[in-house]
Design a protein around this motif. Sequence first.
Motif, PDB file in Angstrom:
ATOM      1  N   GLN A 194      30.129   9.282  52.508  1.00 41.65           N
ATOM      2  CA  GLN A 194      30.305   8.543  51.253  1.00 41.65           C
ATOM      3  C   GLN A 194      31.367   7.454  51.407  1.00 41.65           C
ATOM      4  N   GLU A 195      32.448   7.808  52.116  1.00 41.27           N
ATOM      5  CA  GLU A 195      33.515   6.820  52.327  1.00 41.27           C
ATOM      6  C   GLU A 195      33.003   5.641  53.146  1.00 41.27           C
ATOM      7  N   GLU A 211      29.970   4.520  53.376  1.00 43.94           N
ATOM      8  CA  GLU A 211      29.082   3.712  52.522  1.00 43.94           C
ATOM      9  C   GLU A 211      29.898   2.793  51.615  1.00 43.94           C
ATOM     10  N   ARG A 212      30.999   3.328  51.067  1.00 47.66           N
ATOM     11  CA  ARG A 212      31.850   2.501  50.201  1.00 47.66           C
ATOM     12  C   ARG A 212      32.474   1.331  50.982  1.00 47.66           C
TER      13      ARG A 212
END
Length: 375
Positions: free
Chosen positions: A19-20, A22-23
Amino acid sequence: MNFSYFATVQRGLEPVAAQELERLGAKEVRPDFTGVHFVGDRALLYRVNLWARTIFRVLVPVREFYCPNSDTLYQEIQKIAWDEYLQPNNTLAVTCTGGNQKLNHTHFTALQVKNAIVDQQRRKFGQRSSVEVQNPDISINVHIYQDHCTVSLDSSGTSLHRRGYRQAMGAAPLKETLAAALLEIVEWNSNLPLLDPLCGSGTLPIEAALKALNIAPGLFRQKFSLQNFPDFDSQLWQQLLKEAQNSRLSKLPAPIWGSDRDPHVLAQAHSNAQRCGIEHQIKFAQTELSHLEAPADRGILICNPPYGERLGDVKELGAFYKMLGDVFKQRFKGWTAFVLTGNKELAKKIGLKASRRIPVYNGALACTLLKYELY
């Protein structure tokens, strides 16, 4: 131009790291065991090294090949044009992970790879790179899985959990990457007050403050291996550094507190916060757990009490965990508490019903992050 990368992470934190990434702008993000595959350009490689809070290092795959034994390994390593990646005046280190039936000793595998590289250099240049284990110019990672080998350049160097600010630490500190991941797992919003009542040398409050102030953790490091790559773009790197330096906020959106009974470890916490330039942002206080009071009417309370693995005696800790539960129940109504523990028997002593039990690894130790809604 886009390239494939692989971020190494603590076991169990692959979804958080994905998720990190992707951010941060990564594409084709795919979690794997203790790592995450992703795709991006050179700017992304630099940005991830500067900004990622939950990963250990970023590997740049050079070649993959069938590798059942040491002879094949040597031959295939020799096929790589190593002068594209390092020169004889560069120092070198080779690390190996994984293995198979014939390649079951990581030190021997790494040695075989090193020999193949320096033999090629001798043949081509009449000289070879020196091995420098601690701080090499170029670090090469070899991963063996079954009969498959992946050879990568390590763009990070020393693990990214070593931010550079924590020279002082307590007896059983959390890795900075795990502390940052816990803040993601508990879904802490920086507009919400945060308290670690057992803060030790301050890792959780400091990581929370760095996140809330939008400070890139890579700014505290002196060096990344990518700076020694032949294709290193100094102008792009300086631009990204400047952007990171200019993006930090001047004030926390909500207070962050850290307390501990031990004045010695609190001094370490102050010292670590000072190295980040945030010593005036976090409120550290010497407080006995029995005297702890809620500093606001709501917030997130998160702590990593000793579990008897390295700190404290399990029998004595039982009373401590009971007190922890009593303090939560009596003085923290309106808060949400999270306790990371590696001891199920001690967790029962808290005496409160957990609304969630989240499995987390602290190093090799299987732990549980317990969530308590305090009404």
